[in-house]
Write an enzyme that holds these catalytic residues in place. Structure first.
Site, PDB file in Angstrom:
ATOM      1  N   ALA A  62       0.820  -1.214   0.000  1.00 31.88           N
ATOM      2  CA  ALA A  62       0.000   0.000   0.000  1.00 31.88           C
ATOM      3  C   ALA A  62       0.853   1.264   0.000  1.00 31.88           C
ATOM      4  O   ALA A  62       2.056   1.240   0.266  1.00 31.88           O
ATOM      5  CB  ALA A  62      -0.917   0.000   1.226  1.00 31.88           C
ATOM      6  N   GLU A  63       0.207   2.380  -0.282  1.00 34.49           N
ATOM      7  CA  GLU A  63       0.853   3.686  -0.127  1.00 34.49           C
ATOM      8  C   GLU A  63       1.309   3.853   1.322  1.00 34.49           C
ATOM      9  O   GLU A  63       0.575   3.534   2.260  1.00 34.49           O
ATOM     10  CB  GLU A  63      -0.132   4.802  -0.508  1.00 34.49           C
ATOM     11  CG  GLU A  63       0.470   6.197  -0.422  1.00 34.49           C
ATOM     12  CD  GLU A  63      -0.520   7.286  -0.782  1.00 34.49           C
ATOM     13  OE1 GLU A  63      -0.191   8.123  -1.634  1.00 34.49           O
ATOM     14  OE2 GLU A  63      -1.636   7.294  -0.213  1.00 34.49           O
TER      15      GLU A  63
END
Length: 340
Positions: A62-63
């Site tokens: 994920a970011e």
């Protein structure tokens, strides 16, 4: 045909170092070890090892999975978040560091390809970063979010022109990646398609369902459903497999995130909406509950991309460069230029 022409033709045909068109891919849905660099590294290594046991060959995070997305920047003032951001800076990950060396070593041991999303610290500045780490543990490409969104700009800096490159060659095909609302920048998407992306990692922070408007007036484009659709559209528009990687938030960590007392948008545990899409936009995995951790996997065949490309190749037979084209500046700006 001359020798040089034969050499050119051979080079043109050898467009990939792929070992096979059939790949197992994985998209992470996990809760970060919030604001804890060492804990984040340990958890990241654990996820990489689990992915390898699951037979995953390309894995997307994920970011800012390290050290998590500081959601309070959207709900509290700068003053209220002073200590949160101070700790966030201290626990962001330097690209060249013992912590990154440990992650790289784990990836080498696992023998997989990873796109790692993290808050990168360089000097006294932070960036929303993605490192492309190959099976030997080498960072073969590094990019930064070219324009952090809205209040994110108070914490993270802009990526420069070298971050426009978003696709690399790997033994598992051409792997690309963007962060969050970079997926809403049509010219950036188009440039990625022109780089020949086949497997795309879409990194996202925790996102939540549309809240009750009586409790909170909230834009729909800031919901899990809207951003999942955004990722799915990239798969359709770019004819690429898309790995949507997201974060989870649990109630036990709300105080650490300066979110104690609740917020109408937050449904905890929740925030996760990971998925894997095919190059025609079809979901290829079973979604996890929004508050559950895991690695979504799918066995894909890159040859299937041609089914979609046969109907629409956005930067090929379905383009009109005589009418519409894109200009790209690939040279990063410098903060200091020495005069001769």
């Amino acid at each position: 045909m001359g020798d040089s022409a034969v050499a050119d033709l051979t080079q043109a045909l050898d467009t990939s170092n792929m070992t096979s068109s059939k790949i197992r891919v994985g998209a992470v849905q996990a809760e970060p070890v919030w604001l804890d660099l060492q804990g984040s590294v340990e958890k990241t290594i654990g996820i990489i090892k689990q992915a390898a046991r699951d037979g995953v060959q390309v894995l997307g995070f994920a970011e800012v999975s390290i050290p998590g997305y500081p959601w309070a920047i959207w709900t509290k003032s700068v003053v209220e978040n002073t200590e949160l951001i101070h700790r966030y800076m201290a626990n962001s990950l330097a690209r060249v560091s013992p912590e990154m060396d440990r992650i790289r070593a784990a990836i080498k041991e696992a023998g997989i390809f990873v796109v790692l999303g993290y808050s990168e610290r360089e000097g006294a500045s932070l960036y929303i970063a993605q490192s492309f780490i190959d099976t030997t543990g080498e960072i073969i490409h590094h990019r930064r979010k070219i324009k952090p969104t809205h209040v994110e700009r108070s914490i993270w800096g802009d990526g420069q022109a070298d971050s426009l490159k978003s696709v690399v060659d790997t033994p598992f095909g051409k792997v690309g990646a963007l962060n969050c609302w970079e997926h809403l920048q049509p010219l950036l998407r188009y440039y990625e398609y022109s780089q020949g992306v086949q497997i795309h990692v879409a990194g996202w922070p925790p996102m939540f369902p549309d809240p009750d408007p009586k409790e909170l007036k909230w834009p729909y484009h800031e919901t899990d459903v809207a951003n999942l659709l955004t990722s799915q559209f990239l798969a359709i528009e770019g004819q690429a497999f898309v790995l949507v990687a997201t974060q989870v938030v649990t109630e036990a960590n709300l105080e650490k995130l300066n979110m104690a007392g609740g917020f109408p948008l937050f449904k905890v545990p929740g925030g996760g909406f990971s998925m894997i899409f095919g190059p025609d936009g079809r979901p290829l995995a079973t979604a996890l509950p929004a508050g559950e951790e895991g690695i979504l996997t799918a066995d894909i065949d890159l040859a299937d991309i041609d089914y979609a490309k046969g109907m629409i190749d956005t930067v090929g037979h379905y383009s009109r460069p005589d009418l519409l084209s894109l200009n790209v500046n690939s040279k990063p700006a410098k903060i200091v230029t020495e005069m001769e």
